[in-house]
Scaffold this active site. Structure first.
Site, PDB file in Angstrom:
ATOM      1  N   ASP A  40      42.384  -0.120  44.138  1.00 22.19           N
ATOM      2  CA  ASP A  40      42.587   0.245  42.742  1.00 22.19           C
ATOM      3  C   ASP A  40      41.385  -0.153  41.877  1.00 22.19           C
ATOM      4  O   ASP A  40      40.731  -1.160  42.142  1.00 22.19           O
ATOM      5  CB  ASP A  40      43.853  -0.451  42.230  1.00 22.19           C
ATOM      6  CG  ASP A  40      44.424   0.239  41.008  1.00 22.19           C
ATOM      7  OD1 ASP A  40      43.985   1.367  40.700  1.00 22.19           O
ATOM      8  OD2 ASP A  40      45.300  -0.340  40.349  1.00 22.19           O
TER       9      ASP A  40
HETATM   10  C1  LIG Z   1      38.195   7.474  53.490  1.00 20.86           C
HETATM   11  C2  LIG Z   1      38.623   7.911  52.156  1.00 20.86           C
HETATM   12  C3  LIG Z   1      39.404   9.136  52.049  1.00 20.86           C
HETATM   13  C4  LIG Z   1      38.269   7.187  51.088  1.00 20.86           C
HETATM   14  C5  LIG Z   1      38.840   7.356  49.778  1.00 20.86           C
HETATM   15  C6  LIG Z   1      38.025   6.729  48.735  1.00 20.86           C
HETATM   16  C7  LIG Z   1      38.786   6.079  47.626  1.00 20.86           C
HETATM   17  C8  LIG Z   1      38.146   4.902  47.024  1.00 20.86           C
HETATM   18  C9  LIG Z   1      39.984   6.509  47.217  1.00 20.86           C
HETATM   19  C10 LIG Z   1      40.744   5.828  46.127  1.00 20.86           C
HETATM   20  C11 LIG Z   1      41.787   6.722  45.592  1.00 20.86           C
HETATM   21  C12 LIG Z   1      42.556   6.216  44.451  1.00 20.86           C
HETATM   22  C13 LIG Z   1      43.473   7.200  43.885  1.00 20.86           C
HETATM   23  C14 LIG Z   1      42.429   4.949  43.980  1.00 20.86           C
HETATM   24  C15 LIG Z   1      43.070   4.423  42.768  1.00 20.86           C
HETATM   25  O1  LIG Z   1      42.075   3.987  41.863  1.00 20.86           O
HETATM   26  P1  LIG Z   1      41.948   4.606  40.375  1.00 20.86           P
HETATM   27  O2  LIG Z   1      40.818   5.528  40.372  1.00 20.86           O
HETATM   28  O3  LIG Z   1      43.278   5.121  39.974  1.00 20.86           O
HETATM   29  O4  LIG Z   1      41.573   3.345  39.527  1.00 20.86           O
HETATM   30  P2  LIG Z   1      41.876   3.046  37.992  1.00 20.86           P
HETATM   31  O5  LIG Z   1      43.020   2.075  38.031  1.00 20.86           O
HETATM   32  O6  LIG Z   1      40.604   2.438  37.514  1.00 20.86           O
HETATM   33  O7  LIG Z   1      42.213   4.321  37.274  1.00 20.86           O
END
Ligand SMILES: CC(C)=CCC/C(C)=C/CC/C(C)=C/COP(=O)(O)OP(=O)(O)O
Length: 274
Positions: A40
């Protein structure tokens, strides 16, 4: 985004030497067999660095790659990452597309790493929700690495634990039905005999390829499980870190493992009681 020389850089040089020394000390205590992560804080990282959200996700994917390499060096056998929840489909279509593109890129890179390091890659989730090309690429990667058992990486994609449980219950009912056993339990004197057992459900879980996690890390300062491995995490060490995922590094990992080691007796005892 990914280049093979990045990986060679992580594996070699004085940083790698120092890391290995640190890990050797850490190995005096118990080493978790399975670490799961909720990655996250990618968009918050992007905001902080004044870059676009998409570049924030790229940085997040790179942090995952680092974690995989550190875990291999430390002796952790299973790593599971929550890459995309079914609920994430509610996000802006452009953002969903970017994460899907990143998944496709990651599949290519993982194909290379898996051969180099004998890594088994497993995709856990409702894969039918993925586009046909990603489904094909993911299935090919799972099949081609199924024989490796050095290290198992599970990417949870189009995943929620409630969907996983529904899927497993459905499959168990189908199996019992096909075997002519039936699904409803019955009274047996003072006892109630269930026809569908916990082992039946667990056999059909998307996560059946890995033992339950020993440590579940969530970055971004939140204390929620967000429908991730809810069934599997009853006895695991939960760790919520204030750092945003792309900034997760080797020292965070060391800190979490030390914390786990301090509480190890408690968790080991709990597992034995089950
Ligand atoms: C191998 C592979 C497929 C890798 C994926 C890469 C990756 C980091 C995916 C995260 C996806 C996700 C929805 C994270 C939540 O953080 P957010 O962006 O919602 O964080 P925030 O709380 O700052 O909004």
């Amino acid at each position: 985004m990914f280049r093979e020389d990045i990986i060679i850089h992580i594996f070699s040089g004085w940083r790698s030497f120092l890391r290995k020394c640190l890990f050797r000390v850490l190995r005096v205590g118990p080493i978790p067999s399975h670490i799961a992560v909720i990655m996250d804080g990618n968009r918050r990282y992007a905001k902080k660095k004044k870059i676009d959200d998409m570049t924030g996700y790229d940085a997040g994917a790179l942090a995952l790659l680092h974690l995989i390499i550190y875990c291999m060096e430390l002796g952790v056998k299973y790593v599971t990452a929550y890459a995309f929840s079914i609920d994430n489909f509610r996000r802006h279509p452009e953002e969903v597309q970017k994460i899907m593109d990143l998944t496709m890129e990651s599949v290519m890179l993982l194909t290379w790493i898996s051969k180099l390091r004998s890594v088994r890659v497993h995709f856990a989730g409702n894969l039918q929700l993925l586009s046909a090309d990603i489904q094909d690429a993911a299935k090919r990667l799972m099949e081609s690495t199924a024989g490796y058992n050095n290290f198992v990486l599970t990417i949870c994609i189009c995943y929620t634990c409630s969907d996983e449980i529904l899927h497993a219950v459905e499959e168990s009912c189908k199996e019992k039905w096909d075997d002519g056993i039936g699904i409803m339990g019955y009274d047996k004197g003072n006892d109630y005999e269930r026809l569908i057992k916990v082992v039946d459900i667990e056999k059909h879980m998307y996560m059946a390829t890995a033992p339950d996690p020993d440590i579940l890390i969530r970055t971004g300062g939140e204390y929620r499980l967000s429908n991730f491995l809810v069934w599997q995490s009853s006895c695991c060490h939960l760790s919520s870190l204030g750092t945003v995922w792309p900034e997760f590094g080797v020292f965070h990992l060391v800190w979490v493992v030390l914390d786990f080691q301090q509480n190890y007796r408690y968790f080991a005892k709990k597992k034995l009681q089950l």
